[in-house]
Design a protein around this motif. Structure first.
Motif, PDB file in Angstrom:
ATOM      1  N   ASP A   1      -7.850  -4.827  -0.120  1.00  0.00           N
ATOM      2  CA  ASP A   1      -7.592  -6.158  -1.014  1.00  0.00           C
ATOM      3  C   ASP A   1      -7.307  -5.618  -2.455  1.00  0.00           C
ATOM      4  OD1 ASP A   1     -10.005  -6.886   0.583  1.00  0.00           O
ATOM      5  OD2 ASP A   1     -11.295  -5.613   0.054  1.00  0.00           O
ATOM      6  N   ALA A   2      -6.509  -4.363  -2.598  1.00  0.00           N
ATOM      7  CA  ALA A   2      -5.929  -3.614  -3.719  1.00  0.00           C
ATOM      8  C   ALA A   2      -4.748  -2.786  -3.936  1.00  0.00           C
ATOM      9  CB  ALA A   2      -6.358  -4.043  -5.216  1.00  0.00           C
ATOM     10  N   TYR A   3      -4.686  -2.595  -4.601  1.00  0.00           N
ATOM     11  CA  TYR A   3      -3.513  -0.910  -4.332  1.00  0.00           C
ATOM     12  C   TYR A   3      -3.140  -1.530  -6.132  1.00  0.00           C
ATOM     13  CZ  TYR A   3       0.818  -4.434  -4.789  1.00  0.00           C
ATOM     14  OH  TYR A   3       1.419  -5.284  -4.912  1.00  0.00           O
TER      15      TYR A   3
ATOM     16  N   GLY B   1      -4.030   4.529  -5.719  1.00  0.00           N
ATOM     17  CA  GLY B   1      -4.699   4.599  -3.610  1.00  0.00           C
ATOM     18  C   GLY B   1      -5.295   3.094  -3.715  1.00  0.00           C
ATOM     19  N   PHE B   2      -6.225   2.560  -2.479  1.00  0.00           N
ATOM     20  CA  PHE B   2      -6.358   1.308  -1.838  1.00  0.00           C
ATOM     21  C   PHE B   2      -7.659   0.839  -2.544  1.00  0.00           C
ATOM     22  CE2 PHE B   2      -2.359   3.409  -0.396  1.00  0.00           C
ATOM     23  CZ  PHE B   2      -1.476   2.751  -0.300  1.00  0.00           C
ATOM     24  N   ARG B   3      -7.568  -0.364  -2.296  1.00  0.00           N
ATOM     25  CA  ARG B   3      -9.176  -0.535  -2.212  1.00  0.00           C
ATOM     26  C   ARG B   3      -9.294  -1.722  -1.273  1.00  0.00           C
ATOM     27  NH1 ARG B   3     -13.901  -0.740  -4.157  1.00  0.00           N
ATOM     28  NH2 ARG B   3     -15.183  -2.258  -4.656  1.00  0.00           N
TER      29      ARG B   3
ATOM     30  N   PHE C   1       0.686  -6.680   5.835  1.00  0.00           N
ATOM     31  CA  PHE C   1      -0.084  -6.271   6.754  1.00  0.00           C
ATOM     32  C   PHE C   1      -1.133  -6.746   6.436  1.00  0.00           C
ATOM     33  CE2 PHE C   1      -4.280  -3.998   7.338  1.00  0.00           C
ATOM     34  CZ  PHE C   1      -4.186  -3.014   8.588  1.00  0.00           C
ATOM     35  N   ASN C   2      -1.631  -7.958   5.460  1.00  0.00           N
ATOM     36  CA  ASN C   2      -3.141  -8.768   5.924  1.00  0.00           C
ATOM     37  C   ASN C   2      -2.572  -9.768   5.950  1.00  0.00           C
ATOM     38  OD1 ASN C   2      -4.350  -6.459   3.959  1.00  0.00           O
ATOM     39  ND2 ASN C   2      -3.922  -8.062   1.883  1.00  0.00           N
TER      40      ASN C   2
END
Length: 132
Positions: free
Chosen positions: A22-24, A28-30, A114-115
């Motif tokens: 969802d986010a980067y 980090g990442f979400r 990837f998404n």
């Protein structure tokens, strides 16, 4: 799940299932309604914390979990931080031998690709180094 307990703590760095990123950024990442600080491997079995923090730390061993799930992966996206790098033969050949296609790109591009591929129901995985 107990109320207020972080999902990451429950799974000790592993969230089973296939989830888009969802986010980067900000280190980090979400994904999967949670935030994770650090790099991640997004595999068919789930998303895992990954201890690689820089492209120089990439090895065939650091991609061992990818190779372990090779039967379920056709393509691996490798996000190497702010810029793409060339993979050494010591990393590329084990992926080729496992019949995993791969592409190396900046982490943001790798997460977006990837998404898209995940949305197309392709057999994709991602190794994403966190960026600030």
């Amino acid at each position: 799940m107990p109320r207020g307990e972080p999902l990451q703590k429950l799974y000790e760095g592993f969230v089973p299932g296939r989830f888009p990123i969802d986010a980067y950024g900000r280190g980090g990442f979400r994904f999967a309604e949670m935030s994770h600080r650090g790099s991640v491997l997004a595999l068919p079995s789930g998303i895992r914390a990954w201890d690689v923090t820089a492209p120089g730390e990439l090895t065939a061993e650091s991609l061992g979990l990818v190779l372990a799930e090779a039967a379920e992966i056709d393509f691996l996206l490798i996000g190497t931080g702010v810029a793409p790098v060339l993979l050494s033969d010591a990393i590329a050949w084990p992926l080729r031998d496992a019949r995993i296609g791969f592409d190396v790109m900046a982490t943001g591009a790798a997460a977006r690709t990837f998404n898209i591929m995940l949305g197309e129901r392709r057999r994709v995985a991602a190794a994403l180094i966190a960026v600030d």
